[in-house]
Motif scaffolding. Structure first.
Motif, PDB file in Angstrom:
ATOM      1  N   LEU A 552     -61.703  95.789 -59.363  1.00 11.24           N
ATOM      2  CA  LEU A 552     -61.724  96.467 -59.731  1.00 11.24           C
ATOM      3  C   LEU A 552     -63.244  97.766 -60.550  1.00 11.24           C
ATOM      4  N   SER A 553     -63.164  98.121 -60.539  1.00  7.79           N
ATOM      5  CA  SER A 553     -64.844  99.291 -60.992  1.00  7.79           C
ATOM      6  C   SER A 553     -64.578  99.909 -62.048  1.00  7.79           C
ATOM      7  N   GLY A 554     -65.960 100.547 -62.391  1.00  9.38           N
ATOM      8  CA  GLY A 554     -65.695 101.301 -63.562  1.00  9.38           C
ATOM      9  C   GLY A 554     -66.372 100.886 -64.300  1.00  9.38           C
ATOM     10  N   SER A 555     -66.124 101.091 -65.797  1.00  6.51           N
ATOM     11  CA  SER A 555     -67.062 100.343 -67.138  1.00  6.51           C
ATOM     12  C   SER A 555     -65.737  99.787 -67.814  1.00  6.51           C
ATOM     13  N   ILE A 556     -66.012  99.203 -68.879  1.00  6.41           N
ATOM     14  CA  ILE A 556     -65.122  98.365 -69.609  1.00  6.41           C
ATOM     15  C   ILE A 556     -65.093  99.633 -70.290  1.00  6.41           C
ATOM     16  N   GLN A 557     -63.725  99.617 -71.031  1.00  8.06           N
ATOM     17  CA  GLN A 557     -64.053 100.916 -72.101  1.00  8.06           C
ATOM     18  C   GLN A 557     -64.348 100.536 -73.162  1.00  8.06           C
ATOM     19  N   ASN A 558     -65.571 101.308 -73.978  1.00  8.89           N
ATOM     20  CA  ASN A 558     -66.015 101.933 -75.399  1.00  8.89           C
ATOM     21  C   ASN A 558     -65.434 102.763 -75.811  1.00  8.89           C
ATOM     22  N   SER A 559     -64.404 101.952 -77.042  1.00  6.57           N
ATOM     23  CA  SER A 559     -63.508 102.091 -77.717  1.00  6.57           C
ATOM     24  C   SER A 559     -63.361 100.984 -78.633  1.00  6.57           C
ATOM     25  N   VAL A 560     -62.244 101.719 -79.359  1.00  4.32           N
ATOM     26  CA  VAL A 560     -61.247 100.795 -80.227  1.00  4.32           C
ATOM     27  C   VAL A 560     -60.982 100.158 -80.295  1.00  4.32           C
ATOM     28  N   TYR A 561     -60.507  98.510 -80.328  1.00  3.74           N
ATOM     29  CA  TYR A 561     -60.175  97.561 -79.711  1.00  3.74           C
ATOM     30  C   TYR A 561     -59.020  97.114 -80.916  1.00  3.74           C
ATOM     31  N   ASN A 562     -57.924  97.558 -80.030  1.00  2.00           N
ATOM     32  CA  ASN A 562     -56.582  96.954 -81.354  1.00  2.00           C
ATOM     33  C   ASN A 562     -56.120  95.757 -80.583  1.00  2.00           C
ATOM     34  N   LEU A 563     -56.970  95.019 -79.544  1.00  2.00           N
ATOM     35  CA  LEU A 563     -56.246  92.982 -79.695  1.00  2.00           C
ATOM     36  C   LEU A 563     -55.904  92.726 -80.850  1.00  2.00           C
ATOM     37  N   THR A 564     -54.759  93.095 -82.013  1.00  2.00           N
ATOM     38  CA  THR A 564     -54.947  91.811 -82.848  1.00  2.00           C
ATOM     39  C   THR A 564     -54.568  90.553 -83.614  1.00  2.00           C
ATOM     40  N   GLN A 565     -53.946  89.980 -81.827  1.00  2.00           N
ATOM     41  CA  GLN A 565     -54.266  88.777 -81.655  1.00  2.00           C
ATOM     42  C   GLN A 565     -55.095  88.097 -81.263  1.00  2.00           C
ATOM     43  N   MET A 566     -56.637  89.115 -80.662  1.00  2.00           N
ATOM     44  CA  MET A 566     -57.902  87.944 -80.814  1.00  2.00           C
ATOM     45  C   MET A 566     -58.813  88.711 -81.944  1.00  2.00           C
TER      46      MET A 566
END
Length: 680
Positions: A552-566
């Protein structure tokens, strides 16, 4: 002629009279008789404490005759209320409803009452009760009742169900029900009862008519007294499962010659099965599972010719078992011997059973290296569980024909070999993990919901037909030799919750469209490439994400995370599935049950670049975070100190820089767990 005409006229008049009478009677049968005013008042009094959020009692209006109210039935001639059955109510259950003097049938089960009002019930009876059916079953177990004294006037009762009502304050419940001399069925399941001792000459004098007794899911603290089973000779149904019953199986149980259903499972029974078990000629359902019984299975059990259901699994039985045990059991359709690994199976290779089973469970038994040949004769099997049974040899053609027709198949943890790629299975649930199957993956039906083929040697790509698995919620293909673009099917699996494709040779990119219900994503150790889609970070149910060791390449997305469980603490404690491989603190853990509180993100050993998004450090419920062996740059923000549950943090082998010592001090102060690890 005149006489004949007169006779004809008389006959016509008689026919007209009969027709008119029939019309009047028919009209009376369908005419709505006006409700008795006293009965209406009692019903309205009952309604006062009800919280009717969904409008079940919307028809209970004073301007409408109460015989037409929802759930109310009246006598067609007298207009008196005789039956009341209504569900989905909340609030207070007011037992003043028993004042309805012609009431014969009262069903208030499947409601959500939180209070029972019985204070004035037993004092307001001015009539002899006609009630023969009373069902107050509480499915949520939130109701409490201090005593059963209010039962005494209900001498006509034949059916009583108080299951789910907390009766722990009623220390002499058997004395209360003893007043009900006409009782045929008694259900007191899950009532928190703790007393099973009694004086049989007094307590059960009036219960000789009882045919059904359910005392399951209670917490009896004493041994089951031998005299307990002398309460009635006519008992046909006895359920005492999960009731903390101690001691041996009482010999008096064998006096119940009419018994058809017996469930003593999930208790603490010891000793052996009595030899006299064969003296119960009418027994159809026998469940002694999950106890501490030992010894051999008595040969007399083979005399139970009426037996349909036999479950004696999860005990400590030993000795031999052979076709002689089952030679007369022609009605059997369910056998469960789970966990009987000390029993030696001695079945003749040519034995053909007299029964056709629906369910067969032999998990953790020891039938030998050969697949039991008699199972090939079972053409009605809907469930077969032979997991962890040491089987390595199968008759290829017979085995293929057998497993092709079974909807629920569990053959995990054996050493079976063979190529099943040409098979078209009918399995809704398929567990073949931890075997040595080779070749391509088999075809499975569109209604499959669970598939676990992990830890085998399957090769090739995922069959094209698998895109039709629209009901699939769990798939595990971990540790095979599979290849191809596996994730092209992912957008079709719209109900998927658990995805484990790790340790294969899959390639391609991760698709944008995927199931919104995903909780576990494991794509570890493959050859996936491209970017990590932003959509992954919008999966509100996701608590375990492992994309490590890919391309996998590229950047880790920089936006709102909706990972409620985390972010939020999970209310649900755990989910179960066949296996998950958890990598944390530099070690691998194999888990058959993964707790939702174990929240993980592992993106290590890829080609990710750019800065680490601040949003990643706002996932405060994370316990494991591994971003090592990438090309990430920038500094680690101070907000990492808010990740108070973090136990393992690995950011090594990147291009990160900054005040690592200060951050490490914050991390250590927030996480005093001695097992915590961190790498920068």
């Amino acid at each position: 002629m005149t006489i004949l005409t007169s006779q004809m006229s008389l006959l016509l008049l008689l026919l007209l009279s009969v027709t008119t009478f029939h019309k009047i009677m028919s009209s009376n049968e369908h005419r709505l008789v006006q409700c008795n005013e006293k009965d209406q008042e009692a019903l309205l009094n009952f309604k006062k404490g009800i919280n009717d959020s969904i409008g079940q009692l919307s028809t209970w209006l004073t301007e409408k005759d109460c015989c037409a109210w929802e759930g109310v039935h009246c006598d067609n001639i007298t207009g008196r209320v005789t039956e009341l059955h209504i569900s989905q109510l909340q609030g207070e259950m007011n037992l003043s409803i028993l004042e309805l003097e012609f009431l014969t049938y009262l069903d208030l089960s499947e409601n959500e009452f939180d209070v029972i009002n019985i204070s004035a019930t037993q004092h307001n009876f001015t009539h002899t009760s006609n009630l023969f059916y009373l069902d107050l079953f509480s499915p949520f177990g939130t109701l409490q009742m201090e005593n059963l004294d209010w039962l005494s006037p209900l001498s006509s009762l034949k059916y009583l169900n108080l299951s789910g009502i907390d009766l722990h304050k009623e220390t002499n419940w058997f004395r209360a029900v003893n007043t009900l001399s006409s009782l045929l069925e008694l259900h007191l399941s899950h009532c928190n009862l703790n007393n099973l001792m009694f004086n049989p000459s007094i307590e059960y004098l009036n219960l000789s008519s009882l045919v059904t007794l359910d005392l399951s899911e209670n917490n009896f603290t004493s041994q089951s007294p031998n005299s307990f089973f002398n309460l009635t000779k006519d008992l046909t149904y006895l359920d005492l499962h999960w009731s903390n019953i101690h001691g041996e199986i009482p010999s008096s149980l064998l006096n119940l010659k009419k018994l058809r259903f017996l469930d003593l499972s999930s208790n603490q029974l010891q000793g052996s099965i009595p030899d006299g078990i064969g003296q119960l000629p009418n027994i159809q359902h026998l469940d002694l599972s999950v106890n501490q019984l030992k010894g051999s299975i008595p040969s007399t059990a083979g005399n139970l010719s009426s037996l349909h259901y036999l479950d004696i699994g999860l005990n400590n039985f030993s000795g031999e078992i052979s076709e002689k045990t089952f030679s007369k059991l022609s009605n059997l359709n369910y056998i469960d011997l789970t966990g009987s690994n000390f029993i030696v199976f001695q079945f003749d290779l040519d034995w053909v059973p007299p029964f056709q089973l629906h369910d067969l469970k032999l998990r953790n038994t020891n039938p030998g290296p050969n697949f039991p040949s008699w199972i090939y004769t079972q053409k009605s099997l809907q469930l077969l569980d032979l997991s962890s049974s040491g089987i390595s040899l199968v008759v290829t053609k017979k085995f293929s024909i057998l497993i092709e027709r079974i909807p629920l198949l569990f053959l995990s943890n054996n050493s079976m070999t063979g190529d099943i790629s040409n098979l078209t299975l009918k399995c809704e649930t398929l567990y073949l993990d931890h075997n040595n199957f080779t070749g391509g993956l088999p075809n499975i039906p569109p209604n499959a919901i669970q598939v676990d083929l992990s830890y085998n040697s399957f090769s090739g790509s995922i069959p094209h037909s698998w895109k039709d698995l629209k009901d699939l919620y769990h798939i595990n293909l971990w540790s095979n030799k599979l290849s191809g673009e596996a994730l092209v099917h992912l957008s079709y699996w719209t109900k998927l919750q658990i995805l484990n494709l790790g340790e294969n040779e899959f390639s391609g990119t991760i698709p944008i469209n995927m199931s919104p219900y995903l909780e576990v994503i494991i794509l570890r150790a493959n050859q996936f490439e491209g970017n990590i889609p932003q959509q992954i970070f919008n999966l509100s149910n996701l608590f375990h994400l492992d994309l490590a060791n890919n391309k996998l390449s590229g950047s880790i997305q920089n936006s709102v995370y909706n990972l409620t469980q985390m972010v939020d603490h999970s209310i649900t404690d755990f989910i179960t599935f066949s296996s998950v491989e958890l990598f944390t603190k530099g070690q691998e853990y194999y888990m058959s049950i993964i707790h939702k509180c174990r929240k993980t993100i592992d993106l290590s050993a890829n080609n990710l670049s750019g800065e680490v998004p601040l949003e990643l450090f706002q996932l405060v419920q994370l316990q494991t975070l591994n971003l090592s062996h990438n090309s990430l740059i920038g500094t680690i923000p101070n907000t990492i100190g808010g990740m108070k549950y973090l136990e393992s943090l690995d950011l090594s082998n990147n291009k990160l820089f900054g005040l690592f010592k200060f951050i490490l001090q914050q991390f250590s102060w927030k996480n005093p767990n001695r097992n915590s690890t961190s790498k920068f």
